[in-house]
Design a protein around this motif. Structure first.
Motif, PDB file in Angstrom:
ATOM      1  N   TRP A  17      40.617  37.386  30.264  1.00 25.61           N
ATOM      2  CA  TRP A  17      40.786  38.778  30.677  1.00 25.61           C
ATOM      3  C   TRP A  17      39.431  39.464  30.821  1.00 25.61           C
ATOM      4  O   TRP A  17      39.185  40.181  31.787  1.00 25.61           O
ATOM      5  N   THR A  18      38.537  39.217  29.877  1.00 26.05           N
ATOM      6  CA  THR A  18      37.202  39.814  29.919  1.00 26.05           C
ATOM      7  C   THR A  18      36.435  39.347  31.153  1.00 26.05           C
ATOM      8  O   THR A  18      35.804  40.148  31.848  1.00 26.05           O
ATOM      9  N   THR A  20      37.692  38.285  33.953  1.00 25.51           N
ATOM     10  CA  THR A  20      38.336  38.869  35.138  1.00 25.51           C
ATOM     11  C   THR A  20      37.883  40.312  35.356  1.00 25.51           C
ATOM     12  O   THR A  20      37.537  40.706  36.479  1.00 25.51           O
TER      13      THR A  20
END
Length: 56
Positions: A17-18, A20
């Motif tokens: 997530w980071t 992305t």
């Protein structure tokens, strides 16, 4: 599922997530820094190319 496996999966999801979010921010910043003339030239060259393709 073993608790350590679950913790590992959550950790990997957080990393993904980071990455992305950071990639999206970098792309947006680079797009905003592009000079307006360069964008116009790219659009103009695409228009000229499509006109040339129609003529051929």
């Amino acid at each position: 599922m073993h608790p350590l496996v679950a913790i590992g999966l959550v950790f990997l999801a957080a990393i993904a997530w980071t990455v992305t979010v950071l990639t999206t921010l970098i792309v947006l910043v680079k797009a905003r820094r592009r000079p307006p003339g360069e964008v116009r030239r790219a659009v103009h060259s695409a228009e000229v190319q499509s006109v040339d393709e129609r003529a051929a």
